[in-house]
Design an enzyme around this catalytic site. Structure first.
Site, PDB file in Angstrom:
ATOM      1  N   ASP A  45      30.857  40.021  45.169  1.00  0.00           N
ATOM      2  CA  ASP A  45      29.682  39.303  45.665  1.00  0.00           C
ATOM      3  C   ASP A  45      29.944  38.686  47.045  1.00  0.00           C
ATOM      4  O   ASP A  45      29.064  38.688  47.906  1.00  0.00           O
ATOM      5  CB  ASP A  45      29.287  38.190  44.682  1.00  0.00           C
ATOM      6  CG  ASP A  45      28.524  38.744  43.483  1.00  0.00           C
ATOM      7  OD1 ASP A  45      27.990  39.868  43.571  1.00  0.00           O
ATOM      8  OD2 ASP A  45      28.482  38.046  42.453  1.00  0.00           O
TER       9      ASP A  45
ATOM     10  N   ASP B 164      33.838  35.409  42.898  1.00  0.00           N
ATOM     11  CA  ASP B 164      33.551  36.830  42.678  1.00  0.00           C
ATOM     12  C   ASP B 164      33.743  37.576  43.998  1.00  0.00           C
ATOM     13  O   ASP B 164      32.932  37.457  44.922  1.00  0.00           O
ATOM     14  CB  ASP B 164      32.112  36.996  42.163  1.00  0.00           C
ATOM     15  CG  ASP B 164      31.841  38.433  41.741  1.00  0.00           C
ATOM     16  OD1 ASP B 164      32.094  39.354  42.549  1.00  0.00           O
ATOM     17  OD2 ASP B 164      31.401  38.636  40.589  1.00  0.00           O
TER      18      ASP B 164
ATOM     19  N   ARG C  46      33.260  45.398  35.217  1.00  0.00           N
ATOM     20  CA  ARG C  46      33.699  44.578  34.090  1.00  0.00           C
ATOM     21  C   ARG C  46      32.476  43.968  33.438  1.00  0.00           C
ATOM     22  O   ARG C  46      31.671  43.321  34.120  1.00  0.00           O
ATOM     23  CB  ARG C  46      34.632  43.502  34.664  1.00  0.00           C
ATOM     24  CG  ARG C  46      35.227  42.592  33.665  1.00  0.00           C
ATOM     25  CD  ARG C  46      36.243  41.702  34.346  1.00  0.00           C
ATOM     26  NE  ARG C  46      35.649  40.488  34.895  1.00  0.00           N
ATOM     27  CZ  ARG C  46      36.246  39.317  34.876  1.00  0.00           C
ATOM     28  NH1 ARG C  46      37.460  39.197  34.361  1.00  0.00           N
ATOM     29  NH2 ARG C  46      35.669  38.262  35.391  1.00  0.00           N
TER      30      ARG C  46
ATOM     31  N   THR D 235      31.902  40.650  27.579  1.00  0.00           N
ATOM     32  CA  THR D 235      33.102  41.061  26.816  1.00  0.00           C
ATOM     33  C   THR D 235      34.350  41.139  27.695  1.00  0.00           C
ATOM     34  O   THR D 235      35.463  41.212  27.192  1.00  0.00           O
ATOM     35  CB  THR D 235      32.885  42.454  26.195  1.00  0.00           C
ATOM     36  OG1 THR D 235      32.758  43.406  27.270  1.00  0.00           O
ATOM     37  CG2 THR D 235      31.635  42.501  25.334  1.00  0.00           C
TER      38      THR D 235
HETATM   39  C1  PRP Z   1      35.983  42.484  39.641  1.00  0.00           C
HETATM   40  C2  PRP Z   1      37.202  42.741  40.493  1.00  0.00           C
HETATM   41  C3  PRP Z   1      38.058  43.614  39.620  1.00  0.00           C
HETATM   42  C4  PRP Z   1      37.768  43.074  38.246  1.00  0.00           C
HETATM   43  C5  PRP Z   1      38.908  42.212  37.799  1.00  0.00           C
HETATM   44  O1  PRP Z   1      35.118  43.564  39.697  1.00  0.00           O
HETATM   45  O2  PRP Z   1      36.921  43.321  41.742  1.00  0.00           O
HETATM   46  O3  PRP Z   1      37.725  44.990  39.695  1.00  0.00           O
HETATM   47  O4  PRP Z   1      36.556  42.302  38.347  1.00  0.00           O
HETATM   48  O5  PRP Z   1      38.735  41.768  36.510  1.00  0.00           O
HETATM   49  P1  PRP Z   1      39.630  42.269  35.286  1.00  0.00           P
HETATM   50  O6  PRP Z   1      41.061  42.234  35.758  1.00  0.00           O
HETATM   51  O7  PRP Z   1      39.348  41.252  34.223  1.00  0.00           O
HETATM   52  O8  PRP Z   1      39.185  43.644  34.900  1.00  0.00           O
HETATM   53  P2  PRP Z   1      33.689  43.613  38.971  1.00  0.00           P
HETATM   54  O9  PRP Z   1      33.821  44.314  37.669  1.00  0.00           O
HETATM   55  O10 PRP Z   1      33.091  42.254  38.975  1.00  0.00           O
HETATM   56  O11 PRP Z   1      32.884  44.605  39.876  1.00  0.00           O
HETATM   57  P3  PRP Z   1      32.455  44.536  41.424  1.00  0.00           P
HETATM   58  O12 PRP Z   1      33.716  44.807  42.230  1.00  0.00           O
HETATM   59  O13 PRP Z   1      31.483  45.645  41.507  1.00  0.00           O
HETATM   60  O14 PRP Z   1      31.858  43.195  41.709  1.00  0.00           O
HETATM   61  N1  URA Z   2      36.590  39.302  39.355  1.00  0.00           N
HETATM   62  C1  URA Z   2      36.400  38.557  40.475  1.00  0.00           C
HETATM   63  O1  URA Z   2      35.782  39.016  41.439  1.00  0.00           O
HETATM   64  N2  URA Z   2      36.909  37.309  40.492  1.00  0.00           N
HETATM   65  C2  URA Z   2      37.608  36.782  39.469  1.00  0.00           C
HETATM   66  O2  URA Z   2      38.061  35.624  39.557  1.00  0.00           O
HETATM   67  C3  URA Z   2      37.801  37.576  38.319  1.00  0.00           C
HETATM   68  C4  URA Z   2      37.287  38.842  38.292  1.00  0.00           C
END
Ligand code: PRP
Ligand code: URA
Length: 208
Positions: free
Chosen positions: A202, A199, A103, A107
């Site tokens: 993370d 997150d 994500r 944006t």
């Molecule tokens: C996070 C989470 C979801 C997404 C949710 O992933 O694990 O995949 O954000 O957000 P959304 O519903 O607004 O799309 P991220 O893109 O941060 O990637 P990561 O798992 O690699 O940290």
């Molecule tokens: N992705 C995450 O990991 N946490 C949130 O709260 C939203 C998106």
């Protein structure tokens, strides 16, 4: 809203432990895997079974086996991986697909960077797994990715969701059932779920 809340006491207890900002990486990983296993147990309740005859050491009897082709678990990378070991303990024969979706932090738009799935998605039950359902952009992109390859029976398994995300997935994919442990209050101005758990990627991988 088409969403099922899994409010088993064990799930609520474990979710509360990982909401805690003091939870260590070790604890977070352990709990989120345990949650994955418990959710797998709940969401597979309606799988079709077929009668089979089994010979015990004592006598023949009728038992049950899961009908149909092996189901497919699709973690959304990265954070979905955090629930996989727990899910696979419950469903060791499942096939695994991967979809990488990041994500954009500004944006909030999803960007697909990887996809690899088993053959025959059209004949299999598909479980898409991601702990966080925020705007719903990533989940919708993952659902699009499997539908594009023929998937028809899809469930979305998340841990914490925001109403905005549930509404977005319901609107784009009304045929997909969503399972959560908690439907949280809202998104904040940065697109984080409130109260949420921060997150998830993370916290699972220790990258912050
Ligand atoms: C996070 C989470 C979801 C997404 C949710 O992933 O694990 O995949 O954000 O957000 P959304 O519903 O607004 O799309 P991220 O893109 O941060 O990637 P990561 O798992 O690699 O940290
Ligand atoms: N992705 C995450 O990991 N946490 C949130 O709260 C939203 C998106």
């Amino acid at each position: 809203m088409n969403v099922k809340i899994l409010d088993h006491p064990l799930l609520l207890h474990k979710l509360t432990q990982i909401r805690d900002e003091q939870a260590s990486t070790v604890k977070f990983r352990q709990m989120i895997n345990e949650i994955g296993g418990l959710m797998a147990y709940e969401i597979t309740r309606d799988l079709p079974v077929r009668e089979v005859v089994v010979k015990t050491p004592v006598t023949k009897t009728t038992g049950y086996t899961i009908e149909g082709k092996k189901m497919v678990i699709v973690p959304i990378l990265r954070a979905g991986l955090g629930m996989m070991d727990g899910i696979l303990q419950m469903i060791p024969a499942a096939r695994i697909g991967h979809v990488g979706i990041a994500r954009d932090e500004t944006t909030l738009q999803p960007h697909e960077y990887y996809a690899k799935f088993p053959e025959g998605l059209d004949a299999r039950e598909i479980f898409i797994v991601d702990p966080m359902l925020a705007t719903g952009g990533s989940a919708n992109a993952a659902i699009d990715a499997v539908k594009k390859r023929g998937a028809k029976r899809i469930k979305l398994i998340c841990l914490v969701g925001a109403p905005e995300g549930v509404i977005a997935v319901n609107a784009a994919h009304p045929d997909v059932d969503i399972f959560l442990v908690s439907l949280d209050e809202k998104l904040n101005e940065k697109g984080y779920i409130v109260p949420g758990l921060g997150d998830a990627g993370d916290r699972i991988f220790g990258t912050k």
